[in-house]
Write a protein that holds these residues in place. Structure first.
Motif: not given
Length: 369
Positions: A292-300
């Motif tokens: 989540t912290i590296v490539d945040p998205s709603e799904e993650k």
């Protein structure tokens, strides 16, 4: 552009080599054609030496070279009146120059530049007018051009490497925590302690920190990458959270190692499987946190929230099982383990809202005309 760079790198023409050649050529051109310098090769040499991997390294190299050359020129100009070029004079000039630089606790790079400049000025300064001043001026010119080229032409961006290290660090943290569950069923003559696995995690933490420090250097003195400093600051905060998680994992290992030696726990504690479930659920939080912290998205972000909720539930069940335990050592060690597990979840929970905000900001930016 990336494909061209990859192909050139395979042929041995790395970006740093191309920058070095261009800096040397441009320094020579400016010094000889525009400024009509008598010694343009000093500018080219300075440019070659100054181009480094990061702008910060280039600035550091340039300052060391300039300080060393100025020091060497001053020593030769002060003492050269009493010496003629020869083996004895070379010995004393270099001895005095390097000795003074060492006494002033200068960098080894500066000390060597003092010696070289002292020698060259002693050899040529007495026969060629303006040699000493030209050497200083051309060095400043070449170093300045090299720093500008390194900063302006495809400056190094080490942030992708930091993100890669963070993912590796978070995965190893989760793997280490899961592996500690093996200590609960280890009753053989050679007990596992988990120390090797935790030490490997500590080394990974150090490697991640080094990658972050390199990224900091790549952004220093580079106005074109100012917008990436905010990204790096956020990644630095995430690395500190992972380091805190590592501390909790070390504490869990010690507590589990103590429980291994407790006969009452090994034979009479009924909730071992529940503790394994709590360790697994908490490890899942760390995995989801790293992604989540590296490539945040709603799904993650949703995946992280779900993992946190499940981990809280499993930890609560472990806590309920303690009501049937009267052994004080077991209560102490289990209480310590559950406290550390709760802290790990708390660390992964903090960026949950931040990641969602980053995702919203990114989506808004992409949708705006």
């Amino acid at each position: 552009m990336n494909r061209i760079l990859e192909l050139s790198s395979k042929l041995g023409l790395t970006l740093q080599i191309v920058k070095t050649a261009f800096a040397a050529a441009l320094s020579w051109f400016i010094a000889s054609s525009l400024l009509h310098s008598e010694y343009p090769y000093f500018a080219a040499v300075a440019a070659i030496i100054t181009v480094q991997v990061t702008v910060a390294d280039s600035v550091n190299k340039a300052s060391q070279r300039i300080i060393g050359i100025i020091g060497g020129v001053m020593i030769s100009m002060l003492l050269g009146h009493w010496f003629k070029i020869g083996a004895v004079s070379i010995f004393f000039i270099i001895l005095i120059g390097m000795g003074l630089a060492k006494a002033l606790r200068m960098n080894p790079q500066i000390i060597s530049q003092v010696a070289i400049s002292s020698l060259l000025v002693l050899a040529f300064g007495q026969t060629k007018a303006g040699y000493a001043y030209e050497r200083i001026f051309e060095t400043i010119l070449g170093s300045g051009i090299a720093v500008l080229i390194n900063a302006l032409i495809i400056p190094q961006d080490a942030i992708p490497e930091v993100k890669k290290r963070i993912v590796s660090y978070s995965k190893l943290s989760a793997l280490t925590l899961r592996g500690l569950s093996a200590l609960l069923n280890n009753t053989g003559p050679r007990l596992k302690t988990g120390r090797t696995e935790v030490n490997k995690l500590i080394k990974e933490a150090a490697d991640c920190r080094k990658a972050f420090e390199l990224a900091e250097q790549s952004l220093r003195y580079n106005p074109l990458l100012t917008h990436k400093r905010k990204v790096l600051d956020r990644l630095g905060a995430d690395i500190r959270l992972l380091r805190s998680i590592t501390i909790q994992i070390r504490g869990i290992r010690r507590s589990l190692a103590d429980l291994q030696l407790n006969n009452t726990f090994q034979t009479g504690y009924p909730a071992k499987e529940q503790l394994i479930l709590a360790l697994e659920a908490t490890a899942n939080c760390i995995d989801a946190f790293g992604q989540t912290i590296v490539d945040p998205s709603e799904e993650k972000t949703k995946r992280l929230s779900t993992a946190i909720q499940l981990a809280r539930q499993e930890q609560a069940r472990c806590l309920e099982s303690l009501t049937h335990t009267s052994s004080l050592p077991i209560l102490q060690d289990m209480g310590s383990i559950l406290t550390d597990l709760s802290r790990i979840v708390a660390e992964t929970e903090r960026p949950d809202i931040e990641a969602e905000e980053v995702f919203i900001e990114t989506s808004s930016a992409e949708s705006s005309p």
